[in-house]
Motif scaffolding. Structure first.
Motif, short mmCIF file in Angstrom:
data_model
loop_
_atom_site.label_atom_id
_atom_site.label_comp_id
_atom_site.label_asym_id
_atom_site.label_seq_id
_atom_site.Cartn_x
_atom_site.Cartn_y
_atom_site.Cartn_z
N LYS A 105 0.91 -1.30 -0.08
CA LYS A 105 0.01 0.13 -0.01
C LYS A 105 1.01 1.33 -0.01
N SER A 106 0.61 2.25 -0.89
CA SER A 106 1.15 3.42 -1.00
C SER A 106 0.52 4.70 -0.81
N GLU A 107 1.28 5.82 -0.07
CA GLU A 107 0.45 6.70 0.22
C GLU A 107 0.52 7.80 -0.77
N GLY A 108 -0.44 8.71 -0.78
CA GLY A 108 -0.47 9.72 -1.72
C GLY A 108 0.55 10.69 -1.74
N LEU A 109 0.83 11.26 -2.87
CA LEU A 109 2.07 12.08 -3.09
C LEU A 109 1.79 13.47 -3.65
N LEU A 110 2.41 14.52 -3.10
CA LEU A 110 2.16 15.86 -3.57
C LEU A 110 3.43 16.46 -3.91
N SER A 111 3.34 17.17 -5.32
CA SER A 111 4.74 17.90 -5.54
C SER A 111 4.00 19.26 -6.49
N VAL A 112 4.83 20.38 -6.24
CA VAL A 112 4.52 21.57 -6.51
C VAL A 112 5.89 22.42 -7.06
N ASN A 113 5.59 22.55 -8.39
CA ASN A 113 6.68 23.47 -9.19
C ASN A 113 6.36 24.83 -9.31
N LEU A 114 7.28 25.80 -9.22
CA LEU A 114 7.16 27.23 -9.34
C LEU A 114 8.08 27.89 -10.22
N ALA A 115 7.65 28.77 -11.10
CA ALA A 115 8.82 29.48 -12.11
C ALA A 115 8.40 30.66 -12.39
N PHE A 116 9.35 31.64 -12.56
CA PHE A 116 9.09 32.98 -13.00
C PHE A 116 10.02 33.27 -14.51
N SER A 117 9.55 33.96 -15.41
CA SER A 117 10.48 34.11 -16.67
C SER A 117 10.27 35.65 -17.16
N LYS A 118 11.41 36.25 -17.77
CA LYS A 118 11.06 37.32 -18.18
C LYS A 118 11.93 37.46 -19.64
N ASP A 119 11.36 38.16 -20.52
CA ASP A 119 11.69 38.24 -21.82
C ASP A 119 12.75 39.36 -22.01
N LEU A 120 13.93 39.13 -22.74
CA LEU A 120 14.87 40.34 -22.88
C LEU A 120 15.37 40.74 -24.21
N PHE A 121 15.81 41.59 -24.45
CA PHE A 121 16.51 41.88 -25.78
C PHE A 121 15.55 41.89 -26.88
N LYS A 122 14.19 42.41 -26.77
CA LYS A 122 13.09 42.30 -27.72
C LYS A 122 12.72 41.03 -27.97
N GLU A 123 12.80 40.23 -26.93
CA GLU A 123 12.07 38.83 -27.15
C GLU A 123 12.91 37.67 -27.76
N LYS A 124 14.37 38.36 -27.79
CA LYS A 124 15.27 37.50 -28.54
C LYS A 124 15.95 36.39 -27.44
N ALA A 125 15.59 36.50 -26.19
CA ALA A 125 16.14 35.99 -24.91
C ALA A 125 15.13 35.94 -23.88
N SER A 126 15.25 34.97 -23.00
CA SER A 126 14.49 34.67 -21.85
C SER A 126 15.20 34.24 -20.74
N LEU A 127 15.14 34.80 -19.37
CA LEU A 127 15.62 34.34 -18.35
C LEU A 127 14.51 33.78 -17.27
N THR A 128 14.73 32.50 -17.02
CA THR A 128 13.88 31.79 -16.28
C THR A 128 14.41 31.48 -14.88
N PHE A 129 13.65 31.43 -13.72
CA PHE A 129 13.84 30.72 -12.51
C PHE A 129 12.83 29.73 -11.98
N ASN A 130 13.31 28.71 -11.68
CA ASN A 130 12.37 27.76 -11.38
C ASN A 130 12.59 26.98 -10.11
N VAL A 131 11.71 26.61 -9.41
CA VAL A 131 11.97 25.59 -8.01
C VAL A 131 11.14 24.36 -8.38
#
Length: 811
Positions: A724-750
């Motif tokens: 018998k296995s118990e339930g499992l919870l997982s949460v991921n979080l992320a933020f992103s910002k486009d740079l240089f007229k959308e030619k680049a992206s910077l992303t931070f995630n947990v």
């Protein structure tokens, strides 16, 4: 060497351009109805005599383009997905020229439902599969393919990285429609090395047509890698870093000039992956001779995993457009990994009051080297524009995996030396022929042959102060060969609102198992027929029904049938079962799709009837292992067996809601009941298990154009006859910002925000009960930066395609 030759050809082509007068052609492409600029429209300059593309380019965000070309006479083609192509014939371009504003209108004849989506994952519904075009999923930026799959509806990835489809872990994973060295000998580890940014789309095939292998009772996941066919140089580069310490770089680059398209998808990553596990076992000691109860004994085992994963993968190739109707693609794939895993194993023996009786510290430093080489060639012949075509594929792959351990135990001077060497050779030959009959009917037939040979050499030695001896009870050499020859045919058509795709596949299997250590030779030869039926009915413009049936097979892998035990610890072993037979399934799926304005509902009811199913059982071997100061403890064995049957039925739905352009919510829910029936060695293993999992994905654009995405996943409790296995919870979080007229992206995630992704279970047998907890990877933080050159963020115009046209029959 092949890659160097490709680069030389590129330089030769560039040099030849340099010998001609070059001019600049400019212009602007817009939507005919709205006058909005069309970014990423393709402009091709074609030699009108030979009808060959010479060069080209794409439009900017404002719809403008500026392309340098050799001065000559051209047919100029302007294309954009879901719009009618505009062609300017025999334009004399000998000086700098402005073509002015070019308006493109929607192609209403081939377009069922147009949705304008900016950088979001979209879904295409076809008779035999769902296609998830992977958009800007922030929570997997800088991650791996395994992370991407864990965000795809109907798919779940457990704490050990094992992939399941609708709760069934027997999933066939393909790369670009074929078995691939990117999956390798160990698909779990391989998927954790391939960068997420290399994926273009994932095809979830719960009701595979006859074109696909019958292997995989849950269905098929087909991962399509990115490859551009645009003229010129384009691509994207991603670098990432994080904690626990990780660093990586990956990129996909394409260069097309004239009739040649050079491409590569490559990456390198370094990851430190700490993990842990704990098991507490209580043995019910019964003297088997007198049947008298003796005092219970207890054994606790605590492990800490300090892993280092270093992986390099590259796929380079060239596509040659021989003429207007045929092309030849050759590619070379190389994957290498250098892994370390230091496992500290503390075994303690308490009494019934928790007082410590004995303890033992076991240290297992393991190094692992993997290397895969794969050569592929593909020929594609289009007889006309209606879909009449012939394809041929040949693929050869060589893999090698070496594992070395030097295990030491506290208070024991003898050192245990464990070496595992696996060599695998695989050959794939495949050909498919598609013949349209009229405008709405399509006939198809094909052949696929797969030839696999796996040589596993497992050597256990003991070093007692320099005196090395071999343990012949554990050391073994297994040669496993599998040959599968398959032929199929299928017919698809559309009559009014009804679409159908009917197919039949025949597979002949030959398996030989040569256990060289024990001189045990086993051969199995069998032929099976696998029918498939896929039906679709368009209720209204926004509602549709699908019904699918297919028969599937699960063949035992070499590890499952190797009768020699391999040890994960001194007290726990895994042992294969040479008598294991293949399992068969009959799968039914009824789907319903409804688009209600800003809300889309995609749901299905499914049923899976399986026979001779695989089940893993744990049992007391009756043997003992010595720990600490000489204390003997029982050894538990885990092995697979066949049980008579399994009935799995369930319901799932996916809801997508977009209140506005800045907010998008996606939810997926899957509930299923699994009833297992069967006896083994006089013991009944009947079990009824109800389980479910749910995923919620919320993405919103904050002020300053910062994207915020949160993904929550919960897997409900489940059980079988022993565990018998118990339930499992997982949460991921992320933020992103486009740079240089959308030619680049910077992303931070947990990843795993609350550090809760742990498997907790209780296993109960007649002789013992074990409580265990396992966490493969602890919470991690990742910062990634992506830069795109001539490959800007797409504003996709896609459709939820159901029926109509040849596209619904693509496999």
């Amino acid at each position: 060497m092949r890659y160097i030759i490709s680069l030389v050809l590129v330089f030769i082509a560039l040099a030849s351009f340099g010998q001609q007068k070059t001019i600049k052609v400019t212009g602007r492409v817009i939507d005919k109805e709205t006058n909005d600029p069309l970014e990423y429209a393709t402009i091709s300059f074609i030699n009108p005599t030979e009808n060959k593309v010479i060069t080209g380019g794409i439009t900017e965000t404002n719809g403008n383009f500026s392309i340098e070309i050799p001065a000559s006479v051209y047919n100029v083609s302007i294309e954009y997905i879901s719009f009618k192509t505009v062609t300017l014939t025999k334009r004399k371009l000998f000086t700098n020229t402005n073509l002015g504003t070019i308006s493109l209108g929607l192609d209403t004849e081939s377009l069922d439902d147009v949705v304008v989506i900016a950088e979001k994952t979209t879904v295409e519904i076809k008779l035999d599969k769902k296609i998830y075009n992977v958009g800007k999923d922030l929570t997997v930026s800088g991650g791996t393919v395994s992370d991407v799959l864990d965000n795809v509806p109907s798919v779940s990835v457990d704490v050990e990285g094992n992939v399941a489809l609708r709760g069934n872990d027997n999933v066939r994973i393909l790369i670009n429609g074929k078995p691939s060295g990117l999956v390798g000998l160990n698909s779990t580890d391989a998927l954790r090395q391939l960068p997420a940014e290399s994926i273009e789309r994932v095809e979830v095939i719960t009701s595979p047509s006859a074109r696909y292998d019958a292997e995989g009772t849950a269905g098929i996941l087909n991962i399509i890698l990115r490859r551009s066919k645009l003229q010129g140089l384009n691509g994207a580069l991603t670098v990432n870093t994080g904690f626990p310490l990780q660093a990586g770089v990956s990129g996909n680059i394409n260069y097309r000039t004239g009739d040649l398209n050079f491409f590569t998808t490559s990456g390198y990553n370094y990851r430190e992956v700490p993990g842990n596990s704990l098991s507490e076992t209580r043995f019910f000691n019964i003297d088997r001779d007198t049947n008298i109860d003796e005092p219970d004994t207890f054994l606790n085992e605590e492990r800490d995993f300090d892993r280092i994963r270093k992986g390099l993968n590259t796929n380079v190739g060239v596509e040659w457009y021989i003429n207007d109707s045929s092309s030849l693609t050759t590619s070379f794939l190389y994957r290498s990994s250098d892994n370390e895993s230091n496992t500290t194993n503390l075994i303690t023996e308490p009494d019934e009051n928790g007082n410590l009786l004995s303890s033992n510290l076991r240290f297992d430093p393991e190094v692992e080297d993997d290397e895969t080489k794969q050569y592929s060639i593909n020929y594609n012949k289009d007889f006309n524009d209606s879909g009449h075509k012939l394809t041929f594929d040949f693929q050869i792959e060589n893999s090698e995996e070496i594992e070395d351990s030097r295990i030491t135990q506290e208070n024991i001077s003898t050192i245990e030396l464990v070496n595992t060497l696996e060599k695998q050779d695989r050959i794939l030959i495949q050909s498919d022929y598609v013949l349209p009959i009229g405008e709405k009917t399509q006939f198809e037939l094909g052949y696929r042959g797969t030839f696999n040979e796996l040589d596993t050499n497992f050597l256990v030695e003991f070093d007692d102060n320099g005196n090395i001896t071999t343990d012949t009870d554990l050391s073994n050499n297994l040669l496993f060969k599998e040959q599968v020859n398959a032929a199929y045919t299928q017919l698809g058509s559309k009559t009014g609102k009804l679409s159908y795709l009917l197919g039949l596949r025949v597979e002949g299997t030959r398996i030989t198992i040569d256990q060289k250590t024990s001189n045990d030779f086993n051969k199995k030869i069998y032929t099976d027929i696998f029918p498939t039926i896929n039906l679709g009915y368009q209720l209204t413009d926004k509602q549709s029904l699908t019904l699918g049936y297919n028969r599937r097979i699960r063949r035992p892998r070499s590890r499952f049938i190797n009768p020699f035990p391999s040890r994960s610890s001194a007290t726990n072993i895994f042992q294969g079962n040479s008598d294991l037979n293949p399992s068969y399934s009959n799968v039914f799926d009824l789907g319903y799709l409804n688009r209600l304005g800003k809300l889309t509902l995609n749901s299905s009811i499914y049923y899976n009837r399986s026979t001779q199913i695989f089940t893993f059982i744990a049992e007391d071997t009756g043997d003992t292992a010595i720990i600490g100061d000489g204390t003997e403890v029982s050894v538990i064995r885990r092995r697979p067996i066949n049980l008579s049957s399994s009935d799995r039925y369930g319901f799932e739905f996916t809801l997508t809601y977009s209140p506005n352009r800045k907010w998008r919510i996606n939810g997926n829910f899957n509930a299923f009941q699994n009833s297992i029936r069967g006896d083994f060695d006089g013991q009944n293993f009947d079990a009824d298990n109800f389980s479910w999992f749910a995923r919620l994905n919320n993405k919103i654009t904050l002020p300053a154009k910062i994207d915020w995405q949160t993904t929550a996943f919960y897997a409900g409790p489940n059980e079988n006859a022993q565990t018998k296995s118990e339930g499992l919870l997982s949460v991921n979080l992320a933020f992103s910002k486009d740079l240089f007229k959308e030619k680049a992206s910077l992303t931070f995630n947990v990843s795993d925000l609350f550090n809760s992704r742990k498997r907790r279970s209780v296993s109960t047998t007649e002789t013992f009960v074990t409580d265990s907890e396992f966490q493969w990877r602890e919470r991690s933080f990742t910062l990634s930066f992506t830069y795109r050159f001539n490959q800007k963020k797409k504003r996709q115009r896609t459709r939820n395609n159901f029926g109509g046209g040849d596209e619904e029959f693509e496999g």
